[in-house]
Scaffold this active site. Structure first.
Site, short mmCIF file in Angstrom:
data_model
loop_
_atom_site.label_atom_id
_atom_site.label_comp_id
_atom_site.label_asym_id
_atom_site.label_seq_id
_atom_site.Cartn_x
_atom_site.Cartn_y
_atom_site.Cartn_z
N ARG A 1 -5.53 -1.45 8.99
CA ARG A 1 -6.31 -2.75 8.66
C ARG A 1 -5.87 -3.77 7.38
NH1 ARG A 1 -7.20 2.37 6.76
NH2 ARG A 1 -7.07 1.95 4.08
N ASN B 1 -10.87 -2.24 -5.40
CA ASN B 1 -10.47 -1.28 -6.39
C ASN B 1 -10.84 -1.26 -7.71
OD1 ASN B 1 -6.65 -2.93 -5.25
ND2 ASN B 1 -7.80 -0.88 -4.86
N ASP C 1 0.81 -1.43 -0.09
CA ASP C 1 -0.25 0.31 0.22
C ASP C 1 0.67 1.20 0.24
OD1 ASP C 1 -2.16 1.26 -0.16
OD2 ASP C 1 -2.81 1.24 1.69
C1 IPE Z 1 -5.66 -2.69 -0.09
O1 IPE Z 1 -5.76 -1.36 -0.24
C2 IPE Z 1 -5.54 -3.02 -1.92
C3 IPE Z 1 -4.19 -3.61 -2.30
C4 IPE Z 1 -3.47 -3.71 -1.90
C5 IPE Z 1 -4.55 -4.37 -3.58
P1 IPE Z 1 -6.59 0.04 -0.24
O2 IPE Z 1 -5.64 0.99 -0.77
O3 IPE Z 1 -6.93 -0.64 -1.75
O4 IPE Z 1 -6.91 -0.62 0.49
P2 IPE Z 1 -7.69 0.69 1.28
O5 IPE Z 1 -8.61 1.40 0.20
O6 IPE Z 1 -7.08 2.06 2.05
O7 IPE Z 1 -8.39 0.08 2.36
C1 IPE Z 2 -1.56 0.28 -3.71
O1 IPE Z 2 -0.77 1.88 -3.05
C2 IPE Z 2 -0.81 0.42 -4.75
C3 IPE Z 2 -3.04 -0.51 -5.12
C4 IPE Z 2 -3.65 -0.80 -4.36
C5 IPE Z 2 -3.16 -1.29 -6.71
P1 IPE Z 2 -2.43 2.76 -3.48
O2 IPE Z 2 -2.74 2.64 -4.91
O3 IPE Z 2 -3.75 1.99 -2.87
O4 IPE Z 2 -1.28 3.92 -2.54
P2 IPE Z 2 -2.46 4.94 -2.05
O5 IPE Z 2 -2.70 3.84 -0.78
O6 IPE Z 2 -3.85 5.46 -2.62
O7 IPE Z 2 -1.34 5.72 -1.49
MG MG Z 3 -4.08 2.82 -0.37
#
Ligand code: IPE
Ligand code: IPE
Ligand code: MG
Length: 240
Positions: free
Chosen positions: A194, A68, A20
């Site tokens: 989380r 996503n 993340d």
């Molecule tokens: C979790 O990250 C999903 C992946 C890493 C693919 P997100 O960034 O989508 O999750 P939330 O929305 O912060 O819970």
């Molecule tokens: C994780 O990085 C990658 C995926 C969920 C695909 P994010 O895209 O969630 O990055 P933040 O949380 O917005 O910084």
């Molecule tokens: Mg994220």
């Protein structure tokens, strides 16, 4: 204790990572979100190699969740094309490193080209056993459980399965992770604490580690810190 002092049995066999913070990393570095995702994909290779060297056997990464799809259309399509490019580019390397690649999640919703690439890379690496790299793509833990329940219910309805036979081991054999051990260590980067629907059944007794850095900044040193923290814990499974 330093990392070099660890005994082989203190190394987690299976590490799962919620990678993340790609978007926030990009913002902090004056780059586009897509550049953050690209840096994140490159880092999967770095951490995969490091874990292989360290002596772990399994790495499972959360690449795209069932939630996503709610992101902007251009971000979703960039992530899909990045996964395609990653699979194409990494097949040769995976074979050279004797790494078996698997994908968990509901593949039926992915575009046919990506589904075909997944079938190919899974088939071409199925005989390799030095290391196991698993991508969770269109993966959601609740969705995985519902899909498993459906298959179990169908078999019961058709008389091929006696409901009295259903126990934890049997149910787990219907999950996408049927041939993977449960994770020993679950890492989430970016300071969020989380689970976001990642492997809820499988992490029932995993150790959790939350790293404060964004995924593209999660270096091999950060990985070693996480493993040191894991090694210093007393794992308990409910006994005394
Ligand atoms: C979790 O990250 C999903 C992946 C890493 C693919 P997100 O960034 O989508 O999750 P939330 O929305 O912060 O819970
Ligand atoms: C994780 O990085 C990658 C995926 C969920 C695909 P994010 O895209 O969630 O990055 P933040 O949380 O917005 O910084
Ligand atoms: Mg994220």
């Amino acid at each position: 204790m330093t990392f070099e002092d660890l005994r082989p049995e203190q190394i987690p066999q299976h590490v799962a990572i919620i990678l993340d913070g790609n978007g926030r990393w990009a913002k902090a570095n004056g780059k586009l979100r897509s550049q953050g995702h690209k840096a994140g994909a490159d880092n999967v290779e770095t951490i995969n190699d490091a874990l292989t060297e360290i002596g772990a056997k399994y790495l499972t990464v959360y690449a795209f969740s069932t939630e996503n799809w709610k992101r902007a259309e251009d971000e979703v399509s960039y992530l899909m094309s990045l996964m395609k490019r990653y699979l194409i580019r990494n097949k040769k390397d995976a074979i050279a490193r004797r790494t078996r690649i698997r994908v968990i999640g509901d593949k039926t919703r992915l575009d046919p080209e990506l589904q075909e690439l997944i079938r190919e890379v899974e088939a071409d690496t199925a005989h390799l056993d030095r290391f196991n790299l698993t991508f969770a793509i269109n993966y959601g833990g609740r969705d995985e459980i519902v899909r498993a329940v459906r298959r179990v219910a169908l078999e019961a309805k058709e008389g091929r399965l006696d409901p009295d036979m259903i126990d934890e081991a049997l149910f787990a054999s219907y999950l996408d992770t049927a041939d993977l051990p449960d994770p020993d260590l679950l890492i989430r980067t970016s300071g969020e604490e989380r689970i976001s629907n990642f492997l809820p059944w499988q992490i029932a007794y995993s150790e959790l580690y939350f790293a404060q850095v964004y995924w593209p900044d999660f270096t091999v040193d950060e990985l070693k810190k996480a493993i040191l923290s894991y090694a210093g814990r007393e794992r308990r499974f409910g006994g005394r």
